[in-house]
Design an enzyme around this catalytic site. Structure first.
Site, short mmCIF file in Angstrom:
data_model
loop_
_atom_site.label_atom_id
_atom_site.label_comp_id
_atom_site.label_asym_id
_atom_site.label_seq_id
_atom_site.Cartn_x
_atom_site.Cartn_y
_atom_site.Cartn_z
N GLU A 196 0.81 -1.22 0.00
CA GLU A 196 0.00 0.00 0.00
C GLU A 196 0.85 1.28 0.00
O GLU A 196 0.57 2.23 0.73
CB GLU A 196 -0.99 -0.02 1.18
CG GLU A 196 -1.97 -1.18 1.04
CD GLU A 196 -2.99 -1.27 2.17
OE1 GLU A 196 -2.88 -0.49 3.15
OE2 GLU A 196 -3.90 -2.12 2.08
N GLU A 315 -5.22 -8.35 -1.79
CA GLU A 315 -5.81 -8.27 -0.45
C GLU A 315 -7.18 -7.64 -0.58
O GLU A 315 -7.36 -6.63 -1.24
CB GLU A 315 -4.93 -7.45 0.49
CG GLU A 315 -5.46 -7.33 1.91
CD GLU A 315 -4.52 -6.52 2.80
OE1 GLU A 315 -3.37 -6.94 2.97
OE2 GLU A 315 -4.95 -5.45 3.27
#
Length: 471
Positions: A196, A315
């Site tokens: 991220e 994810e």
């Protein structure tokens, strides 16, 4: 409880929560064609790094479920993973870019994560002891896991300003870690670079230009380390972050052909775990359909800038920040899960399907929203995933699996396998289905309920049957 009964419970539950006025509907399931082919590793799960004291909204649900403290000898955990035959496990998550590996010339002592004011996500840097890495690999080998490991992509960088990091990535610790892994004969199917850090990032970010340069360096390093070894070179995944078109475009352009084998991205389509509208979002097909915009845009990015790469949802957990109390740990959570599972299978379908497209981080963790030491090893969503895993040799998505999670108002993306006789179709009459014949599913369900230690338990919110254990 057989598959037929479970499916009827599922439909009855849909009726109860969606309909104020009952409207009968007839369901026709066409099994003569497929919309997508997936391979044996389509269903995936993430083991995260969060310690016990990771808390949100006055809840601390992680318990002993992280890479560093998960009980690897727990029989129900072992049985649950083995139920998938070769489940892909992704080791990664928010703290992965603060993990150092206890190998080589590590300058600091190997310490666990601790709370730290001003630290990324409020925690200090942490360390993976090689003793624990050895234990994890023994567990992975025993359970047949296909492993994806997320590397620290912030190592050696410095902070330019709040939330933005600059400087070259220092590969020395990752180099020593990968070399150790090879020397021990541990099989890592893929290395993922960072978590991220794309676009504006979550907690921290790195520019796409810098990220692309560092990926070239990682790819070269992995080439060199595996060149003199009989083990096949693992796949390179990046960036494991939220999709930003300009950032992803630039990453592929800078890194160049065949550097990144898979563009991995994250999705949390339900928003924060404290959003009071999460239930409505799960039951709103129009809201769930928004995920298709990301799938379509990323597919276009790959086609235009990196046709050599595949797309994976690395994810996805529905609601972020520990999930939603009373929802993420309940039967209703199955709706978005199956919807997104089928949508990704359809929209990311290729002639040669990639191994894994969705890794759900909610599968292996302490029960949401409780303070009791109750571990939910395998929830309803994962039970349905086991069924999907076993439906056929190639896990062909024959029955438009996303529609099993969508019994509600029709929308533009609803597949035609479930055809409702009523255009309003807000309710399903169980009586209409009592003579419905299911093929292939029942023996598979019975086989897997025995394998994972299935227990029938009434969920306090929805009557869901789950596999559970108690410490």
């Amino acid at each position: 409880m057989g598959f037929q009964a479970l499916f009827l419970v599922f439909l009855a539950f849909c009726s109860a929560i969606l309909a104020q006025e009952s409207i009968d509907a007839r369901i026709s399931i066409d099994t003569s064609s497929t919309i997508a082919n997936t391979d044996a590793n389509y269903i995936c799960a993430t083991i995260d790094w969060w310690p016990k004291d990771k808390c949100e909204y006055n809840r601390c649900p992680w318990g002993s479920s992280s890479v560093l403290n998960l009980n690897l000898s727990h029989p129900s955990l072992i049985n649950a993973i083995q139920a998938f035959k070769n489940l892909r496990i992704r080791v990664g998550g928010s703290l992965q870019d603060q993990v150092v590996y206890e190998v080589g010339n590590l300058s600091s002592s190997c310490q666990p994560f601790t709370k730290q004011k001003g630290g990324l996500f409020g925690f200090s840097k942490g360390c993976l002891p090689m003793r624990r890495w050895d234990e994890l690999n023994q567990f992975f080998k025993k359970t047949g896991v296909v492993l994806t490991f997320g590397l620290n992509a912030l190592y050696g960088r410095y902070q330019l300003r709040k939330g933005v990091c600059g400087g070259d990535w220092d590969p020395s610790n990752a180099h020593d870690f990968i070399r150790y892994t090879i020397s021990k004969g541990y099989n890592v199917d893929s290395w993922e670079f960072g978590n991220e850090l794309s676009g504006k990032g979550v907690g921290a970010s790195v520019s796409a230009q810098q990220y692309g340069k560092d990926l070239v360096r990682l790819n070269t390093m992995v080439d060199e380390l595996y060149a003199s070894n009989a083990m096949p070179k693992p796949t390179i995944l990046a960036p494991g972050g939220f999709y930003d078109k300009s950032w992803f475009d630039t990453l592929l352009q800078v890194s160049g052909p065949n550097t990144v084998n898979v563009l991995s991205h994250h999705m949390y389509t339900l928003g924060a775990g404290n959003d009071p509208n999460i239930m409505k979002k799960i039951l709103n097909p129009s809201h769930l359909d928004r995920a298709s915009l990301t799938f379509g845009s990323l597919s276009a990015t790959i086609q235009a800038n990196g046709p050599w790469a595949a797309a994976w949802v690395g994810e996805s957990g529905g609601a972020f920040n520990n999930g939603a109390k009373g929802i993420s740990n309940a039967f209703i959570n199955t709706f978005w899960y199956l919807d997104q599972l089928g949508m990704a299978a359809k929209l990311y379908n290729t002639d040669t399907p990639p191994c894994c497209r969705i890794a759900y981080r909610i599968r292996i963790r302490y029960r949401y929203a409780t303070d009791t030491p109750s571990i939910r090893i395998l929830g309803v969503s994962a039970s349905w995933a086991v069924l999907g895993r076993e439906t056929s040799d190639s896990i062909r998505i024959l029955r438009r699996i996303r529609e099993l999670g969508r019994i509600g108002p029709s929308s533009s993306s609803i597949c035609k396998d479930l055809r409702f006789s009523s255009s309003k179709s807000t309710s399903i009459s169980v009586e209409e289905l009592r003579n419905f014949q299911f093929t292939n599913f029942n023996p598979i369900w019975e086989q897997n309920r025995q394998l994972i230690g299935y227990e029938e338990e009434e969920e306090e919110r929805g009557g869901a049957a789950i596999a559970s254990t108690r410490d």
